[in-house]
Scaffold this active site. Sequence first.
Site: not given
Length: 478
Positions: A176, A379
């Site tokens: 991320e 995810e």
Amino acid sequence: MAAVASTTAAGHGAGGAAATLPADFYWGGSTSAFQFEGGASEGGKGKSVYDVPLRSGAKFDTASDFYHHWREDIDLMAQMGFSAFRMSISWTRICPNGDSTVNEEGIAFYRQVFQYLRQRGIAPVVTLYHWDLPLALAGKEAGWLSDRTVDAFLAYSRVCFERFGDLVCDWLTLNEDNLCTMLPAFQLLGPSAFGPNAPQVSEADTYRILHNTLRAHFGAVRLCHELCPGARIGCMLASSLAYPLTPDPVDVIAAQRHNRKTMWDFLDVCTHGTYNPRQAAAMLASGFKPNMRGADGTPFSADVYHMDFISFSYYFSICQADQESAAAEGATTVQTMYASFENPKLAKSSFGWTIDPTGLRILMNELYDRYGLPVMVVENGLGVKDDVLTEDGHVHDDYRIEYLRQHIAAVRATVLEDHVPVLGYLPWGCIDLLSASGDPAKRYGFVYVDFGAKGMPRYRKDSFAWYQHVIATRGAEL
């Protein structure tokens, strides 16, 4: 119970029968080392920023104790039919001080994990960096603000490619990484950056942090291609999909700006090797002038530093509105990063996040349309505090099954109807782990971990058998 609105499953073939996803599609789940592994003081591991207790008192030293349960946990994954498992390597288990000094015990631990995954028919999908910055590299003037951290990361990455490249064929660089500009202090200190004593980071230093993490990304991509021929490597995006709150054109512009700032600007650099004109102008205005060359002087061209896919997290979508509109008064802040607005068309989970499987389909189409690279969901999932372990060792999580059913249907439709190359679906926290804040009560997994019991026993939830059947039918029966 978590509120999950029912939707109609998408992705059907002729006659209404659901078609299957490709045979090489990755089915599995995801974890990170600091939230799942434990063994913080064992096997020669050094300290990371997550080995310091948080202000809340939360600790990650044991987590879900994968360090001692790895064989049992992998067996559970194999029973579900996993073909892939996304995990991260703990930087300080390999290089305890973050430098080039190698801990052979750490090498041996991961090699046996990767070997056993392979024996059970599960491909490891490995994240090199999932936020656990070595403590020796952290500090208000260090972390990703420092060139030293970039050099140390690339030395660590080289060790990983050289020592695990025969067992790992799929790599992610930094988890991320697009959050850098939204949480710059976190990139210096880790979770201790949150609170009253958090350092203030200038705009120029914020850009320097982002640039250094991108240098680390590009360097790792090039190393992977050089040292692991045939392997695939990609970035990892925290998705932040925004819709306009109303059809008002100014709200459309607000949503576009949000998506550019939080996602597209980052991916533009990762895929093209250069900052777009908006980014370049903002950097120069702040006083920071980026050097767009690697350590050897090679420009960050798409030819030399090309990545092979885009991986991403997706949990919810948001709405955006023009700041001058009356609706802007109803904004709430999402995870301390940006303002958003509630979508009146969507239900919410009991944790308060919107449930938007169609948004997942929209995002994957948008990614492929913009960048032309395969995508991988690494995810997704329903994190709630509703799971209850019954006296006879069961967890009835129909709410999780319904959430996942809708999102897998969206993935299936994206592949079979939209013809987007989706490499796999690896939902988050497949075996219960600690949240990023250290909370064991917010659970995502197909397997319940009893954190309060001796030995942390594992229990199959109802979603375990459901996901097992979904995988067995390659997504045809949801």
